[in-house]
Motif scaffolding. Structure first.
Motif, PDB file in Angstrom:
ATOM      1  N   LYS A 232      -5.309   4.373   2.937  1.00  0.00           N
ATOM      2  CA  LYS A 232      -4.746   2.893   3.169  1.00  0.00           C
ATOM      3  C   LYS A 232      -6.108   1.604   4.198  1.00  0.00           C
ATOM      4  CE  LYS A 232      -1.894   3.581   6.927  1.00  0.00           C
ATOM      5  NZ  LYS A 232      -2.332   2.443   7.929  1.00  0.00           N
ATOM      6  N   PRO A 233      -5.430   0.468   3.358  1.00  0.00           N
ATOM      7  CA  PRO A 233      -6.381  -0.024   5.535  1.00  0.00           C
ATOM      8  C   PRO A 233      -6.368  -0.212   6.493  1.00  0.00           C
ATOM      9  CG  PRO A 233      -5.923  -0.572   3.179  1.00  0.00           C
ATOM     10  CD  PRO A 233      -5.291  -0.244   3.154  1.00  0.00           C
ATOM     11  N   MET A 234      -6.720  -0.082   7.521  1.00  0.00           N
ATOM     12  CA  MET A 234      -6.980  -0.332   8.380  1.00  0.00           C
ATOM     13  C   MET A 234      -5.593  -1.541   8.211  1.00  0.00           C
ATOM     14  SD  MET A 234     -10.366   0.019  10.397  1.00  0.00           S
ATOM     15  CE  MET A 234      -8.807   0.264  11.733  1.00  0.00           C
ATOM     16  N   ASP A 235      -4.809  -1.418   9.889  1.00  0.00           N
ATOM     17  CA  ASP A 235      -3.501  -2.332  10.373  1.00  0.00           C
ATOM     18  C   ASP A 235      -2.736  -2.790   9.544  1.00  0.00           C
ATOM     19  OD1 ASP A 235      -4.830  -2.922  13.145  1.00  0.00           O
ATOM     20  OD2 ASP A 235      -7.045  -3.642  12.149  1.00  0.00           O
ATOM     21  N   THR A 236      -2.540  -2.345   8.551  1.00  0.00           N
ATOM     22  CA  THR A 236      -1.021  -1.900   7.565  1.00  0.00           C
ATOM     23  C   THR A 236      -0.416  -1.075   7.712  1.00  0.00           C
ATOM     24  OG1 THR A 236      -2.801  -1.225   5.802  1.00  0.00           O
ATOM     25  CG2 THR A 236      -2.380  -3.271   5.905  1.00  0.00           C
ATOM     26  N   ARG A 237       0.904  -1.341   7.148  1.00  0.00           N
ATOM     27  CA  ARG A 237       2.107   0.325   7.183  1.00  0.00           C
ATOM     28  C   ARG A 237       2.065   0.285   5.610  1.00  0.00           C
ATOM     29  NH1 ARG A 237       6.571  -2.322  10.413  1.00  0.00           N
ATOM     30  NH2 ARG A 237       5.979  -4.453   9.875  1.00  0.00           N
ATOM     31  N   VAL A 238       1.874   1.580   5.279  1.00  0.00           N
ATOM     32  CA  VAL A 238       2.892   2.026   3.782  1.00  0.00           C
ATOM     33  C   VAL A 238       4.553   1.426   3.743  1.00  0.00           C
ATOM     34  CG1 VAL A 238       3.467   3.704   3.080  1.00  0.00           C
ATOM     35  CG2 VAL A 238       1.109   4.246   3.851  1.00  0.00           C
ATOM     36  N   GLY A 239       4.242   0.697   2.159  1.00  0.00           N
ATOM     37  CA  GLY A 239       5.522   0.580   1.693  1.00  0.00           C
ATOM     38  C   GLY A 239       5.751  -0.698   2.621  1.00  0.00           C
ATOM     39  N   LYS A 240       5.368  -1.586   3.797  1.00  0.00           N
ATOM     40  CA  LYS A 240       5.442  -2.839   3.736  1.00  0.00           C
ATOM     41  C   LYS A 240       4.716  -3.890   2.955  1.00  0.00           C
ATOM     42  CE  LYS A 240       4.524  -6.521   7.788  1.00  0.00           C
ATOM     43  NZ  LYS A 240       3.910  -6.207   8.441  1.00  0.00           N
ATOM     44  N   ARG A 241       5.849  -5.032   2.314  1.00  0.00           N
ATOM     45  CA  ARG A 241       5.024  -5.599   1.922  1.00  0.00           C
ATOM     46  C   ARG A 241       4.474  -6.942   2.313  1.00  0.00           C
ATOM     47  NH1 ARG A 241       9.028  -6.844  -3.318  1.00  0.00           N
ATOM     48  NH2 ARG A 241      10.905  -5.014  -2.711  1.00  0.00           N
ATOM     49  N   TYR A 242       2.905  -6.845   2.159  1.00  0.00           N
ATOM     50  CA  TYR A 242       2.030  -8.253   2.491  1.00  0.00           C
ATOM     51  C   TYR A 242       1.960  -9.453   1.724  1.00  0.00           C
ATOM     52  CZ  TYR A 242       0.826  -4.835   6.104  1.00  0.00           C
ATOM     53  OH  TYR A 242       1.000  -3.535   7.416  1.00  0.00           O
ATOM     54  N   LYS A 243       2.519 -10.976   2.220  1.00  0.00           N
ATOM     55  CA  LYS A 243       2.190 -11.933   0.692  1.00  0.00           C
ATOM     56  C   LYS A 243       0.570 -12.513   1.203  1.00  0.00           C
ATOM     57  CE  LYS A 243       4.247 -15.169  -1.111  1.00  0.00           C
ATOM     58  NZ  LYS A 243       5.365 -16.238  -0.337  1.00  0.00           N
ATOM     59  N   ILE A 244       0.888 -12.648  -0.519  1.00  0.00           N
ATOM     60  CA  ILE A 244      -0.283 -12.581  -1.348  1.00  0.00           C
ATOM     61  C   ILE A 244      -0.779 -14.684  -0.911  1.00  0.00           C
ATOM     62  CG2 ILE A 244      -2.368 -12.748  -2.690  1.00  0.00           C
ATOM     63  CD1 ILE A 244      -1.144 -10.122  -3.483  1.00  0.00           C
ATOM     64  N   ILE A 245      -1.241 -15.616  -0.539  1.00  0.00           N
ATOM     65  CA  ILE A 245      -1.032 -16.842   0.287  1.00  0.00           C
ATOM     66  C   ILE A 245      -2.161 -17.461  -0.734  1.00  0.00           C
ATOM     67  CG2 ILE A 245      -0.148 -16.483   2.201  1.00  0.00           C
ATOM     68  CD1 ILE A 245      -2.706 -16.857   3.162  1.00  0.00           C
ATOM     69  N   TRP A 246      -2.133 -18.451  -0.768  1.00  0.00           N
ATOM     70  CA  TRP A 246      -2.534 -19.875  -1.749  1.00  0.00           C
ATOM     71  C   TRP A 246      -3.763 -19.405  -2.258  1.00  0.00           C
ATOM     72  CZ3 TRP A 246      -6.792 -23.016  -0.032  1.00  0.00           C
ATOM     73  CH2 TRP A 246      -6.700 -22.722   1.186  1.00  0.00           C
TER      74      TRP A 246
ATOM     75  N   PHE B  20       0.804  -1.242  -0.052  1.00  0.00           N
ATOM     76  CA  PHE B  20      -0.088   0.551   0.116  1.00  0.00           C
ATOM     77  C   PHE B  20       1.265   1.475   0.175  1.00  0.00           C
ATOM     78  CE2 PHE B  20      -2.707  -3.677   2.035  1.00  0.00           C
ATOM     79  CZ  PHE B  20      -3.877  -3.441   1.078  1.00  0.00           C
ATOM     80  N   THR B  21       0.443   2.290  -0.395  1.00  0.00           N
ATOM     81  CA  THR B  21       1.411   3.258  -1.222  1.00  0.00           C
ATOM     82  C   THR B  21       0.984   4.489  -0.423  1.00  0.00           C
ATOM     83  OG1 THR B  21       0.147   4.020  -3.552  1.00  0.00           O
ATOM     84  CG2 THR B  21       2.139   2.334  -3.081  1.00  0.00           C
TER      85      THR B  21
END
Length: 247
Positions: free
Chosen positions: A86-100, A80-81
């Motif tokens: 941005k969504p709640m409970d996220t940080r700008v610039g952090k990579r969130y892995k999309i799982i299966w 998220f940039t």
């Protein structure tokens, strides 16, 4: 918006090449626009001379040329940039892995559908995360904004491990995994590509990286020993690495 035949979309923090439009924080130039020529040391944009060069970032809205984005598919990362959108409970610039199953795990452990969330917030999609080298040597990498140095010791919680060889389909060689625990056998426990608990065992090969700040602090710590001799004199030994006792 369109400019010079190209399509631009609203972005978060300014980057060189963005189109900057003065907002309600600047009533004098409000509605006027300029190309961002550079970003200064404080992270604020540098504009053309007609718009007085330097401005605080909050005085403008930014639009960035649209390029074809990767789809939010499993195995990729969503970033998220925009810190203000941005969504709640996220940080700008952090990579969130999309799982299966197409979901990612936010900072409080909730799983959200990446494709759905991407419809409402500015984002980028990147392929699997490569360790970022911060020098010419591969001894140092960066992970989640923290610098790590390869160490030659047993792993401990807070380190990251980078697998160089594994047959586990849920582990990607070459990307960092944070060590959550180390058991009595010395095996490291971490969350794998499915965000499930996994264990690095002896037949797998991986490098261990410790946080640079912590490793430097440990190296700087002075170890000293005070020796009291039989004749009453006292000797203090500093920077002691090991002691050998002779009979």
């Amino acid at each position: 918006m369109q400019y010079d035949g190209k399509v631009y979309e609203k972005a978060g923090n300014p980057k060189k090449g963005d189109i900057a439009v003065f907002n309600e924080n600047n009533s004098f130039f409000q509605g006027q626009w300029s190309e961002v020529l550079a970003i200064d040391a404080a992270g604020d944009p540098v504009l053309c001379a007609a718009h007085h060069l330097h401005w605080y970032a909050r005085h403008l809205d930014y639009y960035r040329q649209v390029t074809e984005k990767l789809a939010p598919k499993p195995g990729r990362y969503i970033i998220f940039t925009d810190k203000d959108d941005k969504p709640m409970d996220t940080r700008v610039g952090k990579r969130y892995k999309i799982i299966w199953d197409g979901k990612y795990c936010d900072d409080v452990g909730d799983y959200l559908d990446a494709e759905h969330v991407a419809k409402f917030f500015p984002y980028e999609i990147v392929e699997h995360e490569e360790p970022k080298q911060t020098s010419e040597s591969t001894e140092t990498i960066e992970h989640d904004g923290t610098e790590y140095r390869r160490v030659h010791r047993k792993a401990k919680p807070g380190d990251v491990v980078v697998f160089t060889e594994t047959a586990d389909a849920d582990i990607t060689e070459g990307i960092p995994y944070e060590v959550e625990d180390v058991d009595s056998d010395g095996d490291v426990h971490f969350l794998d590509d499915k965000d499930e608990g996994n264990v690095g065992i002896s037949r797998e090969e991986f490098d261990i990286y410790g946080k640079v700040a912590e490793e430097s602090a440990e190296q700087d710590e002075v170890k000293s020993i005070t020796v009291r001799h039989k004749d009453g004199t006292i000797t203090r030994l500093q920077d002691v690495e090991s002691i050998e006792l002779a009979q």
